[in-house]
Design a protein around this motif. Structure first.
Motif, PDB file in Angstrom:
ATOM      1  N   ASP A 129     -19.219   0.837  -3.879  1.00 35.15           N
ATOM      2  CA  ASP A 129     -19.480   0.724  -2.518  1.00 35.15           C
ATOM      3  C   ASP A 129     -18.774   0.041  -1.655  1.00 35.15           C
ATOM      4  O   ASP A 129     -18.552   0.105  -0.533  1.00 35.15           O
ATOM      5  CB  ASP A 129     -21.165   0.552  -2.375  1.00 35.15           C
ATOM      6  N   LEU A 130     -18.139  -1.088  -2.293  1.00 37.84           N
ATOM      7  CA  LEU A 130     -17.236  -1.992  -1.459  1.00 37.84           C
ATOM      8  C   LEU A 130     -16.001  -1.148  -1.259  1.00 37.84           C
ATOM      9  O   LEU A 130     -15.643  -0.328  -1.907  1.00 37.84           O
ATOM     10  CB  LEU A 130     -17.024  -3.314  -2.268  1.00 37.84           C
ATOM     11  N   PRO A 131     -15.263  -1.544  -0.087  1.00 35.99           N
ATOM     12  CA  PRO A 131     -13.887  -0.828   0.047  1.00 35.99           C
ATOM     13  C   PRO A 131     -12.867  -1.182  -1.165  1.00 35.99           C
ATOM     14  O   PRO A 131     -13.127  -2.318  -1.454  1.00 35.99           O
ATOM     15  CB  PRO A 131     -13.567  -1.296   1.562  1.00 35.99           C
ATOM     16  N   SER A 132     -11.741  -0.173  -1.090  1.00 36.41           N
ATOM     17  CA  SER A 132     -10.994  -0.518  -2.405  1.00 36.41           C
ATOM     18  C   SER A 132      -9.998  -1.614  -1.700  1.00 36.41           C
ATOM     19  O   SER A 132      -9.011  -2.004  -2.765  1.00 36.41           O
ATOM     20  CB  SER A 132     -10.269   0.585  -2.399  1.00 36.41           C
ATOM     21  N   VAL A 147     -16.855 -15.835 -14.876  1.00 36.33           N
ATOM     22  CA  VAL A 147     -16.238 -14.512 -14.263  1.00 36.33           C
ATOM     23  C   VAL A 147     -14.739 -14.619 -15.179  1.00 36.33           C
ATOM     24  O   VAL A 147     -13.902 -15.650 -14.839  1.00 36.33           O
ATOM     25  CB  VAL A 147     -15.946 -14.585 -12.942  1.00 36.33           C
ATOM     26  N   LEU A 148     -14.660 -13.846 -15.995  1.00 34.32           N
ATOM     27  CA  LEU A 148     -13.591 -13.851 -16.861  1.00 34.32           C
ATOM     28  C   LEU A 148     -12.229 -13.157 -16.200  1.00 34.32           C
ATOM     29  O   LEU A 148     -11.036 -13.303 -16.169  1.00 34.32           O
ATOM     30  CB  LEU A 148     -13.753 -12.999 -18.108  1.00 34.32           C
ATOM     31  N   GLN A 149     -12.675 -12.157 -15.275  1.00 31.22           N
ATOM     32  CA  GLN A 149     -11.754 -11.209 -14.672  1.00 31.22           C
ATOM     33  C   GLN A 149     -12.360 -10.767 -13.367  1.00 31.22           C
ATOM     34  O   GLN A 149     -13.442 -10.616 -13.045  1.00 31.22           O
ATOM     35  CB  GLN A 149     -11.182  -9.957 -15.702  1.00 31.22           C
ATOM     36  N   ASN A 150     -11.528 -10.553 -12.172  1.00 32.79           N
ATOM     37  CA  ASN A 150     -11.947 -10.293 -10.808  1.00 32.79           C
ATOM     38  C   ASN A 150     -10.657  -9.545 -10.568  1.00 32.79           C
ATOM     39  O   ASN A 150      -9.566 -10.154 -10.225  1.00 32.79           O
ATOM     40  CB  ASN A 150     -12.252 -11.347  -9.885  1.00 32.79           C
ATOM     41  N   SER A 151     -10.630  -8.162  -9.985  1.00 33.42           N
ATOM     42  CA  SER A 151      -9.867  -7.440  -9.721  1.00 33.42           C
ATOM     43  C   SER A 151      -9.891  -6.362  -8.783  1.00 33.42           C
ATOM     44  O   SER A 151     -11.226  -6.132  -8.604  1.00 33.42           O
ATOM     45  CB  SER A 151      -8.752  -6.873 -10.904  1.00 33.42           C
ATOM     46  N   HIS A 152      -9.016  -5.751  -8.197  1.00 37.51           N
ATOM     47  CA  HIS A 152      -9.272  -4.459  -7.303  1.00 37.51           C
ATOM     48  C   HIS A 152      -9.531  -3.365  -8.351  1.00 37.51           C
ATOM     49  O   HIS A 152      -9.044  -3.870  -9.414  1.00 37.51           O
ATOM     50  CB  HIS A 152      -8.186  -4.132  -6.468  1.00 37.51           C
ATOM     51  N   VAL A 153      -9.845  -2.182  -7.966  1.00 35.27           N
ATOM     52  CA  VAL A 153     -10.096  -1.028  -8.823  1.00 35.27           C
ATOM     53  C   VAL A 153      -9.800   0.254  -7.788  1.00 35.27           C
ATOM     54  O   VAL A 153     -10.731   0.030  -6.825  1.00 35.27           O
ATOM     55  CB  VAL A 153     -11.370  -1.018  -9.716  1.00 35.27           C
ATOM     56  N   ALA A 154      -9.416   1.249  -8.278  1.00 37.80           N
ATOM     57  CA  ALA A 154      -9.336   2.452  -7.423  1.00 37.80           C
ATOM     58  C   ALA A 154     -10.491   3.262  -7.881  1.00 37.80           C
ATOM     59  O   ALA A 154     -11.238   3.355  -8.809  1.00 37.80           O
ATOM     60  CB  ALA A 154      -8.078   3.280  -7.861  1.00 37.80           C
ATOM     61  N   GLN A 231      -5.194  -0.998   1.351  1.00 42.29           N
ATOM     62  CA  GLN A 231      -6.096  -0.650   0.459  1.00 42.29           C
ATOM     63  C   GLN A 231      -5.576  -0.027  -0.880  1.00 42.29           C
ATOM     64  O   GLN A 231      -4.350   0.112  -1.062  1.00 42.29           O
ATOM     65  CB  GLN A 231      -6.876   0.448   1.064  1.00 42.29           C
ATOM     66  N   ALA A 232      -6.234   0.067  -1.885  1.00 43.16           N
ATOM     67  CA  ALA A 232      -5.825   0.805  -2.817  1.00 43.16           C
ATOM     68  C   ALA A 232      -5.448   2.198  -3.027  1.00 43.16           C
ATOM     69  O   ALA A 232      -6.070   2.667  -1.915  1.00 43.16           O
ATOM     70  CB  ALA A 232      -6.805   0.650  -4.125  1.00 43.16           C
ATOM     71  N   GLY A 233      -5.014   2.691  -3.467  1.00 46.90           N
ATOM     72  CA  GLY A 233      -4.571   4.345  -3.596  1.00 46.90           C
ATOM     73  C   GLY A 233      -5.621   5.039  -4.258  1.00 46.90           C
ATOM     74  O   GLY A 233      -6.809   4.643  -4.666  1.00 46.90           O
ATOM     75  N   TYR A 234      -5.627   6.254  -4.742  1.00 43.37           N
ATOM     76  CA  TYR A 234      -6.635   6.982  -5.435  1.00 43.37           C
ATOM     77  C   TYR A 234      -6.262   7.577  -6.564  1.00 43.37           C
ATOM     78  O   TYR A 234      -5.004   8.189  -6.970  1.00 43.37           O
ATOM     79  CB  TYR A 234      -7.000   8.321  -4.560  1.00 43.37           C
ATOM     80  N   SER A 235      -7.260   7.506  -7.446  1.00 35.95           N
ATOM     81  CA  SER A 235      -7.117   8.141  -8.954  1.00 35.95           C
ATOM     82  C   SER A 235      -7.659   9.467  -8.849  1.00 35.95           C
ATOM     83  O   SER A 235      -8.098  10.126  -7.961  1.00 35.95           O
ATOM     84  CB  SER A 235      -7.622   7.224 -10.225  1.00 35.95           C
ATOM     85  N   ARG A 236      -7.745  10.110 -10.190  1.00 37.29           N
ATOM     86  CA  ARG A 236      -8.369  11.464 -10.068  1.00 37.29           C
ATOM     87  C   ARG A 236      -9.824  11.152 -11.029  1.00 37.29           C
ATOM     88  O   ARG A 236     -10.361  12.244 -11.595  1.00 37.29           O
ATOM     89  CB  ARG A 236      -7.527  12.535 -11.103  1.00 37.29           C
ATOM     90  N   GLY A 237     -10.342   9.964 -10.696  1.00 37.51           N
ATOM     91  CA  GLY A 237     -11.689   9.692 -11.301  1.00 37.51           C
ATOM     92  C   GLY A 237     -11.594   8.371 -12.175  1.00 37.51           C
ATOM     93  O   GLY A 237     -12.587   7.765 -12.547  1.00 37.51           O
TER      94      GLY A 237
END
Length: 286
Positions: A129-132, A147-154, A231-237
């Motif tokens: 629900d957060l923005p990319s 917190v072991l990892q914190n990252s962006h995700v598409a 912002q991040a780009g888009y995947s196909r899911g």
């Protein structure tokens, strides 16, 4: 000049053949689950008939998050344990909402109770629900409250622009599917090291393996892309990851780990607070 039927029949057949070929190609979807570039245009709309989800966004994005009601009937001991965990995680988890973390922890404990996951204490949470534009994926060590990892995700191109608004389990929808996942084995794909995901919520994400929804790296989640586009780009899911972090994330979640993709409207049979409280009392975060 008059054309007879024998003259134009071959031409007509060739034209019809071309139209059929184009239609077939337009309906195809690669087994890979990402787009090579970050763009979302009307002409790229998936062709699947998914009446439950409007594939392409028609309204501008809002940064207002969807209200998330706390889980009902959570035993006080469990709620207090999650609150203590949230506090101990520190600044890196400041944008991880307590309501999302509580759902993730309840699901993790239920899945451990019933043997659906096998990595003790490791929980990956993505608040879709957060923005990319924000780092919205966390890999947590519950036992150490770290917190072991914190990252962006598409998110999927069918799910929205800056924020994911539509979610689907349907083949070729190009949408993100919410719910709990078990992390599976790794393989070397077209994007290098990738980890398969098995959806554990029937009807909501259980097509993940057939849709080739995996953890993998993508240039459209890189720092350069984020700085250029905001912002991040888009995947196909796929929950696609930054190229400079994907190996560490894939290694940290391991095989048999728990990944929770949170978003509006998610219902899951694994969100049973009573069972979760029993598991926590008996085994802790193991």
């Amino acid at each position: 000049m008059t054309f007879t039927a024998p003259f134009y029949r071959p031409l007509l057949r060739r034209c019809l053949g071309y139209v059929l070929l184009v239609g077939m190609l337009a309906g195809c979807q690669s087994s890979a689950t990402e787009l090579p570039a970050a763009r979302l245009v009307a002409s790229a709309a998936p062709t699947t008939a998914d009446s439950a989800t409007a594939i392409m966004p028609s309204l501008s994005d809002s940064l207002r998050l969807t209200p998330l009601e706390p889980l009902a009937a959570v035993p006080a001991s469990l709620h207090q344990a999650v609150q203590a965990l949230h506090t101990a995680l520190g600044p890196e988890a400041a944008t991880l909402r307590l309501e999302v973390l509580e759902r993730a922890c309840v699901g993790y404990l239920n899945l451990r109770k019933f043997g659906k996951i096998s990595q003790p204490g490791i929980l990956a949470v993505a608040d879709m629900d957060l923005p990319s534009s924000e780092k919205r994926l966390w890999v947590l060590d519950l036992r150490k409250a770290e917190v072991l990892q914190n990252s962006h995700v598409a998110h999927g191109r069918g799910s929205g622009h800056l924020r994911a608004r539509r979610f689907s389990n349907v083949m070729k929808s190009a949408c993100t599917a919410l719910g709990f996942y078990r992390t599976q084995d790794t393989y070397q794909g077209k994007h290098g090291l990738s980890r398969r995901l098995r959806g554990l919520d029937a009807g909501q994400n259980d097509n993940a393996l057939r849709r080739y929804v995996v953890l993998h790296a993508a240039d459209y989640v890189s720092q350069q892309h984020l700085q250029r586009h905001g912002q991040a780009g888009y995947s196909r899911g796929c929950p696609a990851l930054p190229p400079d972090q994907y190996r560490a994330i894939i290694r940290t979640v391991g095989e048999g780990g728990c990944l929770y993709l949170s978003g509006p409207g998610l219902e899951s049979k694994w969100l049973n607070p009573e069972v979760a409280a029993q598991q926590l009392a008996a085994r802790g975060w193991r």
